[in-house]
Design a protein around this motif. Structure first.
Motif: not given
Length: 415
Positions: A208-211, A227-235, A250-253, A267-268
Motif C-alpha cells: 500500500w502507498l498512502l497519502f 496522476i494515474y500511477d503515483a510511482t510514474a517517472p513523469e511526476l 506518504s506512507e508505504e506499508i 486518504w488517497h
C-alpha cells in the motif's frame, strides 16, 4: 431491558473528544500505526476512526472465517473449490494493463473463466498474458447465506451498508471480494463518498502507498488531474506536475495474510498484490466521518454547477445539477437526506422501544454509541437544511417540517 450477549456489544465508554487535526500535514498523526486485535473497541474508535488515522490490525481477525478454511489451500487460493462452488457467476474484472480515462478498463466475465486464466497466468510467470484483477465483486449480495467472513467489530458501525442493505428499490452495497494474481494493482484514488475503507487479506500480501488528505494536490498535473500511477517517472516533470516537489508525507506499508488495514477518509492510496491474493473489502461511513461525506457532497455539487454554469438560466437547472451529481458522485441531496433520516429513525426507534440494532457480524450497538450516532447526525442535518442548495430543491420544499421534527426528537435525548 435489552437482552443481548455482552461480548457482542460495541460501545463507547466515554465521550469522544478530538485529539488532533486529522488534516495536519507532516506530523506523526499521518503515520500508519500497528495494533493488535485485542485492542478495546473504545480505544480503537477514538484513536483511529474519530482521529482519522490509518492502521494495520494484527492478530485473530480471520479466526474461524469460512473463506479461510474453504477458499484457501496450502496458503494459496483453492481454485477448484471456488470454481466448483461459484464458477457460474459473472464477476467484474479489470485489465491492469489497459488505462480507461483514469481507471482500469473493466468487463464482466464468468468466474470459472477468470480462475482458468489466473492459473494459466501464474504458471507462465506473468509473461505473455494481460494482468487481470477481479475487483468489486458484491459477493455477500450474491450469496448472503454463505457468511464467508465476520466483519471485525472495529468496522461494524457501518451506516452506508446498513442503509443500502435495507433498500428494496435498488440492489447495491459497498461490500466486496477482490481476487488477483501477483502483480495486479489498483491505481491511485480516494474511496467513494470520501468514505472509510477496510480490507483483510484472506491469503496473499499487498503493498500500500498512502497519502494523507491534502497531499493529493501535489500529485495533480497543471490541469488538476490526479496522476494515474503515483510511482510514474513523469511526476518529476515540473512542467506537467508543478507541485510534486512539495509532497511532504506518504506512507508505504506491506499488509500480510490475515491482517486488516484501515484507510481513513480522504486518504488517497495505490495498491499492489505481491502474491496471489484474495481480500475482503468494505467502504463505509459512520458518525466519525459523516461530516466529511457531507462536505464532499457539497464540493462535488459545486464542481457540477461550475461545469454546467453556462446553462444556469435553463428551467430546472438546480434539479438537473442533482441528476449529474447522482451520476458522478453516486448520491445526490435527496438520497443523502434519505440516508440520514433512515439512520436517525432507526436509532430513535431503538431508544424508544428498546429494540436491538444488529450490525454486520452480529455485533450490537450500545446505548452510548447510539447517542453518539444521533449527535453527529443532528449536526449534519442542521447544516443540511440550512444549506441554500438544499432549500432550492423541490423535494425539500415538499418536506414541510419533517427535518426539524427529527432534530427535535433527537434533542429530546440530550436534555
Amino acid at each position: 431491558m435489552l437482552k443481548v450477549g455482552m461480548s457482542n456489544i460495541i460501545e463507547l465508554e466515554i465521550p469522544v473528544t478530538s485529539e488532533s487535526d486529522s488534516n495536519a500535514k507532516c506530523t506523526n498523526t499521518n503515520k500508519v500505526s500497528y495494533t493488535n486485535a485485542d485492542i478495546q473497541y473504545n480505544d480503537f474508535f477514538k484513536r483511529y476512526l474519530y482521529g482519522n488515522r490509518p492502521c494495520i490490525v494484527r492478530g485473530s481477525i480471520t479466526e474461524n472465517w469460512k473463506s479461510v478454511s474453504e477458499w484457501i489451500s496450502d496458503g494459496r487460493p483453492h481454485f477448484s473449490y471456488i470454481c466448483q462452488k461459484f464458477g457460474n457467476m459473472k464477476v467484474p474484472v479489470a485489465n491492469c494493463d489497459e488505462k480507461y480515462y483514469n481507471v482500469q478498463k473493466k468487463s464482466d466475465i464468468q468466474l470459472s473463466d477468470y480462475l482458468k486464466y489466473w492459473q494459466n497466468y501464474s504458471s507462465k510467470s506473468h509473461s505473455d498474458l494481460p494482468c487481470l484483477y477481479l475487483k468489486d465483486w458484491h459477493f455477500t449480495q450474491d450469496f448472503p447465506e454463505e457468511n464467508i467472513y465476520r466483519t471485525p467489530k472495529y468496522f461494524a458501525s457501518d451506516w452506508l451498508n446498513e442503509y443500502y442493505s435495507a433498500k428494496t428499490s435498488i440492489r447495491d452495497d459497498y461490500r466486496f471480494v477482490y481476487m488477483g494474481p501477483k502483480g495486479s494493482w489498483t491505481p491511485l484514488h480516494a474511496d467513494v463518498f470520501t468514505s472509510f475503507s477496510w480490507s483483510v487479506n484472506v491469503c496473499g500480501r499487498k503493498r500500500w502507498l498512502l497519502f494523507p488528505p491534502g497531499e493529493e494536490l501535489c500529485l495533480q498535473d497543471r490541469f488538476g488531474q490526479l496522476i494515474y500511477d503515483a510511482t510514474a517517472p513523469e511526476l518529476q516533470d515540473e512542467k506537467k506536475y508543478p507541485r510534486y516537489k512539495e509532497l511532504c508525507s506518504s506512507e508505504e506499508i506491506i499488509q500480510e495474510t490475515g491482517e486488516a488495514i484501515f484507510i481513513p477518509s480522504g486518504w488517497h492510496h495505490q495498491v499492489w498484490n505481491l502474491e496471489d491474493t484474495i481480500s475482503i473489502n468494505h467502504n463505509w461511513v459512520n458518525g466519525c466521518n459523516i461530516e466529511t461525506m457531507w462536505a464532499s457532497l457539497k464540493d462535488n455539487l459545486m464542481a457540477v454547477k461550475k461545469e454546467v454554469e453556462d446553462c444556469k438560466d435553463m428551467e430546472g437547472w438546480d434539479e438537473h445539477c442533482q441528476l449529474i451529481l447522482q451520476a458522478m458522485f453516486g448520491m445526490n441531496y435527496e438520497e443523502f437526506y434519505s440516508f440520514l433520516t433512515f439512520i436517525g429513525n432507526k436509532r430513535l426507534d431503538s431508544l424508544r422501544e428498546n429494540k436491538l440494532i444488529l450490525l454486520f457480524g452480529n455485533w450490537q450497538l450500545g446505548r452510548n454509541h447510539i447517542l453518539f450516532d444521533l449527535e453527529q447526525l443532528k449536526r449534519v442535518l442542521i447544516t443540511f437544511i440550512k444549506d441554500t442548495d438544499t432549500r432550492s430543491l423541490n423535494f425539500f420544499k415538499n418536506l414541510d417540517n419533517q427535518p426539524e421534527q427529527l432534530i427535535k426528537e433527537i434533542e429530546h435525548y440530550f436534555v
